[in-house]
Design a protein around this motif. Structure first.
Motif, mmCIF file in Angstrom:
data_model
loop_
_atom_site.group_PDB
_atom_site.id
_atom_site.type_symbol
_atom_site.label_atom_id
_atom_site.label_comp_id
_atom_site.label_asym_id
_atom_site.label_seq_id
_atom_site.Cartn_x
_atom_site.Cartn_y
_atom_site.Cartn_z
ATOM 1 N N HIS A 13 47.331 56.640 58.830
ATOM 2 C CA HIS A 13 46.475 57.454 57.966
ATOM 3 C C HIS A 13 45.790 56.653 56.860
ATOM 4 N N CYS A 14 46.562 55.869 56.114
ATOM 5 C CA CYS A 14 45.993 55.157 54.952
ATOM 6 C C CYS A 14 45.844 53.659 55.161
ATOM 7 N N CYS A 25 53.259 55.870 56.411
ATOM 8 C CA CYS A 25 54.030 55.575 55.209
ATOM 9 C C CYS A 25 54.676 56.860 54.680
ATOM 10 N N ASN A 26 55.567 56.713 53.735
ATOM 11 C CA ASN A 26 56.282 57.872 53.198
ATOM 12 C C ASN A 26 55.344 58.886 52.566
ATOM 13 N N LEU A 27 54.317 58.411 51.889
ATOM 14 C CA LEU A 27 53.382 59.317 51.238
ATOM 15 C C LEU A 27 52.597 60.126 52.266
ATOM 16 N N CYS A 28 52.115 59.486 53.308
ATOM 17 C CA CYS A 28 51.326 60.177 54.328
ATOM 18 C C CYS A 28 52.186 61.069 55.213
ATOM 19 N N PHE A 29 53.472 60.747 55.323
ATOM 20 C CA PHE A 29 54.370 61.579 56.119
ATOM 21 C C PHE A 29 54.355 63.026 55.634
ATOM 22 N N GLU A 65 46.020 70.626 64.621
ATOM 23 C CA GLU A 65 44.725 71.052 64.084
ATOM 24 C C GLU A 65 43.663 69.960 64.214
ATOM 25 N N LYS A 66 42.427 70.392 64.236
ATOM 26 C CA LYS A 66 41.303 69.472 64.298
ATOM 27 C C LYS A 66 41.287 68.580 63.066
ATOM 28 N N GLU A 67 41.026 67.289 63.279
ATOM 29 C CA GLU A 67 40.935 66.294 62.213
ATOM 30 C C GLU A 67 42.243 66.114 61.442
ATOM 31 N N SER A 68 43.371 66.528 62.018
ATOM 32 C CA SER A 68 44.649 66.412 61.312
ATOM 33 C C SER A 68 45.337 65.089 61.639
ATOM 34 N N LEU A 69 46.296 64.712 60.803
ATOM 35 C CA LEU A 69 47.092 63.521 61.067
ATOM 36 C C LEU A 69 47.930 63.713 62.331
ATOM 37 N N SER A 70 48.395 64.928 62.559
ATOM 38 C CA SER A 70 49.173 65.217 63.768
ATOM 39 C C SER A 70 48.365 64.908 65.026
ATOM 40 N N HIS A 75 46.982 61.288 69.703
ATOM 41 C CA HIS A 75 45.941 60.502 70.356
ATOM 42 C C HIS A 75 46.305 59.013 70.401
ATOM 43 N N GLU A 76 47.003 58.526 69.384
ATOM 44 C CA GLU A 76 47.471 57.139 69.410
ATOM 45 C C GLU A 76 48.403 56.925 70.603
#
Length: 217
Positions: A13-14, A25-29, A65-70, A75-76
């Motif tokens: 994410h970041c 990372c912990n923050l993005c989790f 959701e669309k454009e979500s980190l999930s 996709h990765e």
């Protein structure tokens, strides 16, 4: 070690450098949208499945959701060759899902067509399933289900074509008297798991439950 120095693992994410066995990372989790569904009680996947076939229990780890980190995480795993993502997702599930005294007898993941498997180089569900199997002590069988037709990814199909998958799957061997946990990456229309579930249900006194990495409803 040298590769880790030259190409350090970065948060999806970041882009911050993180430990090699992490995805974010912990923050993005904290920005990942987990479903918090209960495997044994009613949830949107169970409601949708019950319209198509008899289902025992259902569980989804993430919201898709669309454009979500999930969505980026899935996709990765599916399209960018990060097979280890499946292990991390499985570990997130083991932190949240307790089968109690009702463990399924067998884990089965949705197969790829041999041509798609050659193109991708791996089935994105195998490491995920194997990690869950080792943790819960439930055997898995990657050979039980056969995909008969080669088709483009569900994400690239329109809704009508997603509904057209009769005889896409068949059983390679007979199975009877088993409670099978059917595993897929993303639950959308439910057509894929429904097609496989009926192949399992019609062959003997079997039961089917569903576990997916993410749901897109």
């Amino acid at each position: 070690m040298m590769l880790d120095l030259l190409f350090p693992n970065r948060c999806l994410h970041c882009n911050k450098i993180i430990e090699p066995d992490l995805l974010v990372c912990n923050l993005c989790f904290s920005q990942i949208h987990f479903t918090h569904y209960d495997y044994f009680t009613n949830n949107p996947i169970k409601e949708k499945c019950r319209l198509a076939f008899p289902v025992e229990n259902t569980y989804a780890l993430l919201q898709f959701e669309k454009e979500s980190l999930s969505r980026k995480i899935i996709h990765e795993l599916k399209y960018r060759g990060r097979e280890k993502t499946g292990r991390v997702l499985a570990e997130w599930i083991t932190d949240r899902l307790d089968f109690k005294d009702q463990k399924p007898d067998l884990m089965v993941s949705v197969p790829l067509h041999p041509k798609k498997l050659r193109e991708r180089g791996y089935n994105q569900l195998h490491v995920f399933t194997e990690t869950l199997s080792a943790y819960y002590g439930i055997p898995f069988d990657h050979e039980l289900i056969k995909r008969n037709n080669y088709s483009k990814a569900q994400a690239l199909k329109d809704k009508q074509h997603r509904l057209e998958s009769d005889k896409t799957f068949s059983l390679n061997k007979s199975v009877s008297g088993k409670h099978i946990l059917l595993i897929d990456d993303v639950f959308t229309t439910g057509n894929t798991v429904s097609s496989i579930a009926w192949e399992i249900l019609k062959t003997g006194n079997n039961k089917v439950s569903i576990l997916v990495m993410a749901m897109d409803l």
